[in-house]
Scaffold this motif. Structure first.
Motif, mmCIF file in Angstrom:
data_model
loop_
_atom_site.group_PDB
_atom_site.id
_atom_site.type_symbol
_atom_site.label_atom_id
_atom_site.label_comp_id
_atom_site.label_asym_id
_atom_site.label_seq_id
_atom_site.Cartn_x
_atom_site.Cartn_y
_atom_site.Cartn_z
ATOM 1 N N ARG A 222 0.807 -1.217 0.000
ATOM 2 C CA ARG A 222 0.000 0.000 0.000
ATOM 3 C C ARG A 222 0.841 1.269 0.000
ATOM 4 O O ARG A 222 0.299 2.368 0.103
ATOM 5 N N PHE A 223 2.155 1.119 -0.114
ATOM 6 C CA PHE A 223 3.027 2.287 -0.156
ATOM 7 C C PHE A 223 3.080 2.887 -1.560
ATOM 8 O O PHE A 223 3.052 2.177 -2.564
ATOM 9 N N SER A 224 3.164 4.201 -1.635
ATOM 10 C CA SER A 224 3.589 4.871 -2.855
ATOM 11 C C SER A 224 4.657 5.875 -2.449
ATOM 12 O O SER A 224 4.845 6.163 -1.267
ATOM 13 N N PHE A 225 5.365 6.416 -3.426
ATOM 14 C CA PHE A 225 6.508 7.279 -3.148
ATOM 15 C C PHE A 225 6.401 8.561 -3.957
ATOM 16 O O PHE A 225 5.854 8.583 -5.066
ATOM 17 N N ILE A 226 6.964 9.647 -3.384
ATOM 18 C CA ILE A 226 7.036 10.931 -4.073
ATOM 19 C C ILE A 226 8.501 11.326 -4.220
ATOM 20 O O ILE A 226 9.221 11.458 -3.225
ATOM 21 N N GLN A 268 5.278 8.566 -7.721
ATOM 22 C CA GLN A 268 4.693 9.820 -8.205
ATOM 23 C C GLN A 268 5.816 10.844 -8.278
ATOM 24 O O GLN A 268 6.591 10.994 -7.337
ATOM 25 N N VAL A 269 5.930 11.529 -9.388
ATOM 26 C CA VAL A 269 6.958 12.558 -9.548
ATOM 27 C C VAL A 269 6.303 13.910 -9.721
ATOM 28 O O VAL A 269 5.336 14.057 -10.474
ATOM 29 N N ASN A 270 6.852 14.890 -9.020
ATOM 30 C CA ASN A 270 6.501 16.289 -9.236
ATOM 31 C C ASN A 270 7.729 16.968 -9.826
ATOM 32 O O ASN A 270 8.828 16.844 -9.275
ATOM 33 N N THR A 271 7.580 17.647 -10.953
ATOM 34 C CA THR A 271 8.714 18.424 -11.432
ATOM 35 C C THR A 271 9.021 19.482 -10.366
ATOM 36 O O THR A 271 8.130 19.976 -9.685
ATOM 37 N N PHE A 272 10.279 19.814 -10.211
ATOM 38 C CA PHE A 272 10.703 20.606 -9.061
ATOM 39 C C PHE A 272 10.419 22.093 -9.227
ATOM 40 O O PHE A 272 10.861 22.723 -10.193
ATOM 41 N N GLY A 273 9.692 22.659 -8.253
ATOM 42 C CA GLY A 273 9.451 24.088 -8.248
ATOM 43 C C GLY A 273 10.720 24.888 -8.043
ATOM 44 O O GLY A 273 10.835 26.025 -8.507
ATOM 45 N N SER A 274 11.705 24.307 -7.343
ATOM 46 C CA SER A 274 12.944 25.038 -7.092
ATOM 47 C C SER A 274 13.745 25.266 -8.361
ATOM 48 O O SER A 274 14.671 26.083 -8.381
ATOM 49 N N ALA A 275 13.406 24.549 -9.440
ATOM 50 C CA ALA A 275 14.102 24.738 -10.716
ATOM 51 C C ALA A 275 13.453 25.828 -11.560
ATOM 52 O O ALA A 275 13.957 26.151 -12.638
ATOM 53 N N GLN A 301 5.045 6.109 -12.312
ATOM 54 C CA GLN A 301 3.627 5.756 -12.487
ATOM 55 C C GLN A 301 2.699 6.957 -12.573
ATOM 56 O O GLN A 301 1.609 6.874 -13.129
ATOM 57 N N SER A 302 3.104 8.073 -11.987
ATOM 58 C CA SER A 302 2.226 9.233 -11.916
ATOM 59 C C SER A 302 3.087 10.480 -11.971
ATOM 60 O O SER A 302 4.223 10.481 -11.471
ATOM 61 N N LEU A 303 2.555 11.539 -12.566
ATOM 62 C CA LEU A 303 3.387 12.716 -12.813
ATOM 63 C C LEU A 303 2.579 14.001 -12.688
ATOM 64 O O LEU A 303 1.455 14.090 -13.179
ATOM 65 N N HIS A 304 3.172 14.979 -12.007
ATOM 66 C CA HIS A 304 2.670 16.352 -11.982
ATOM 67 C C HIS A 304 3.708 17.235 -12.638
ATOM 68 O O HIS A 304 4.890 17.203 -12.277
ATOM 69 N N VAL A 305 3.302 18.036 -13.612
ATOM 70 C CA VAL A 305 4.189 18.971 -14.292
ATOM 71 C C VAL A 305 3.887 20.378 -13.794
ATOM 72 O O VAL A 305 2.736 20.831 -13.852
#
Length: 486
Positions: A222-226, A268-275, A301-305
């Motif tokens: 049941r784990f997911s990762f960011i 799950q990946v979020n593109t980095f706001g710090s960039a 598996q999942s992405l936020h741009v």
């Protein structure tokens, strides 16, 4: 190089990669009020978004009602304001909760929001067992990086484990925690420490749940990762390979996992706001696209741009649309999704992977030597390491000076800031729910799982502030601790 879909999953967790199903396109949204957030969700779904991601304002993150004096000036500023289940129901108005996956970026008050989500589903005619999505519910990274915590670390961990336990037993489609290394990276950690923090956090939650009598297989499934994605395209793509393989081996060798579903790291990946840079904001389209490509090449598996305007405001409609179109162009107008593990066999990727694996394992050993993640947080050692690394990163190098900004761009920025809707202050309607809050208080003091009592309180229209007060240990400070943004 490994084989896609096979242990240790460095080449991806699915044997067919994106050739049968592309990543979930999940854009973070949360705009002031429940009504405006509902409108943004419908807008994004109409454009082809495949998963919802909900951001909350700081008072909601800290368990403060919008009419609490401590919430003044912050209501609706960094996300949606939620006080009662009626607000959350409005967020999802006319959106079938059994047909869309929802990710909630909520941590300290994740138990309260889970309870409201369950009640909102019930009252809309949806069986809560059919809910799908993820609660961030990751308090270790809050104490390490963001600092948006409410309770002391032991109480915070207990409530996080309560959420995870309730989801395992009652909500088969909901991941009760999303382990985060990305927040440490945003705070200054390097790539290898980012991965190590995510894995060390996972092991801490896993050990906590095993102490409650659950198996490693039952919990880790049941784990997911960011994680995040930065500008070094090949190194970032390799990072996800390293994270998957190191995690899988540790689950098997240290915790005795036998179910491959438990050893598969879902990311799950979020593109980095710090960039991103405030100046020349359209350059951020290029930055976000390269970061998204790194995530896709890494098989997440999942992405936020991130939206191009995200460095200086809550994304506007144009920014949100371009960010979503970035997903769709990568998925449908390029060939990156047509090949399983497109970087497999690359000598460069093999070299980066070997070097990064050694660095991650070194960090994990150092964390263990300092008492595990909880010990590292209590001593402040790991926070010091992150702060030291932060000084070595200068951020975006192009388009960061006033001299590079045109008069037209300056005027556009001024106009957007001026026209950005102001936060909506409002009072919260109070209802009599003393009996339900008393039962919640009793559960909190007795050490019982608080979710059943929280669900009853949410059904009775208890506010998030009332729930927080009932859950606060008697020896804790009366005020919410910490500040932070999503």
């Amino acid at each position: 190089m490994g084989v896609p879909g096979r242990y240790p999953f460095d080449a991806g967790i699915h044997p067919t990669g994106y050739t049968t199903k592309v990543w979930t396109m999940r854009q973070l949204a949360g705009l002031r009020s429940a009504t405006t957030t509902n409108e943004r969700f419908k807008y994004l779904l109409g454009l082809g978004e495949t998963g919802l991601s909900l951001a909350f304002d700081l008072p909601t993150q800290l368990g403060l009602d919008p009419d609490d004096p401590r919430a003044f000036g912050e209501v609706g500023r960094t996300g949606v304001s939620i006080a009662t289940v009626d607000d959350l129901a409005e967020v999802f108005r006319d959106i079938p909760l059994d047909q869309v996956s929802v990710s909630m970026t909520i941590n300290a008050t994740a138990p309260m929001l889970l309870a409201m989500w369950v009640v909102a589903a019930e009252e809309s005619g949806v069986d809560p067992a059919k809910l799908r999505g993820t609660l961030q519910n990751e308090m270790l990274k809050e104490f390490l990086a963001r600092k948006a915590f409410v309770f002391d670390i032991d109480t915070s961990m207990r409530y996080s484990l309560d959420v995870l336990e309730h989801c395992i037993h009652h909500l088969p489609g909901v991941n009760g925690v999303s382990l985060s290394g990305g927040h440490a990276r945003e705070a200054g950690a390097n790539r290898s420490l980012e991965v190590a923090c995510g894995i060390a956090d996972a092991e801490t939650y896993l050990e906590g749940m095993m102490a409650r009598g659950l198996s490693a297989d039952a919990v880790a499934r049941r784990f997911s990762f960011i994680f995040g994605a930065h500008m070094e395209l090949l190194a970032e793509a390799a990072k996800y390979r390293v994270a998957r393989s190191v995690y899988a081996r540790r689950l098997k060798e240290r915790y005795g996992a036998t179910d491959e579903r438990a050893m598969r790291m879902r990311i799950q990946v979020n593109t980095f706001g710090s960039a991103l840079a405030q100046q020349e904001p359209l350059n951020n389209v290029v930055r976000a696209t390269l970061q998204a490509l790194a995530a896709v090449l890494g098989g997440v598996q999942s992405l936020h741009v991130c939206s191009f305007d995200e460095a200086h405001q809550t994304p506007g409609e144009l920014g949100a649309r371009i960010a979503l179109r970035t997903h769709q162009i990568l998925a449908h107008e390029t060939d990156v999704a047509r090949h399983v593990d497109p970087l497999g066999g690359s000598a460069v990727i093999e070299q980066i992977t070997a070097e990064l694996t050694a660095e991650v394992e070194d960090w994990l050993q150092r964390i263990e030597d300092h008492g595990g993640m909880l010990g590292c947080i209590r001593s402040g050692w790991l926070e010091g390491e992150v702060e030291e690394l932060a000084y070595r990163d200068g951020g975006p190098s192009v388009g960061v000076t006033d001299e590079l900004r045109s008069d037209l761009e300056r005027e556009i920025l001024r106009r957007e800031r001026h026209e950005a809707p102001q936060a909506v202050e409002r009072t919260t309607e109070r209802r009599e729910c003393g009996a339900e809050l008393a039962r919640l208080r009793e559960a909190a003091l007795s050490g019982a799982n608080v979710l059943p009592a929280l669900i009853d309180a949410a059904r009775a229209r208890a506010t998030i502030g009332e729930m927080r007060e009932a859950m606060t240990p008697e020896d804790s400070l009366p005020a919410a601790a910490g500040t932070g943004t999503v």
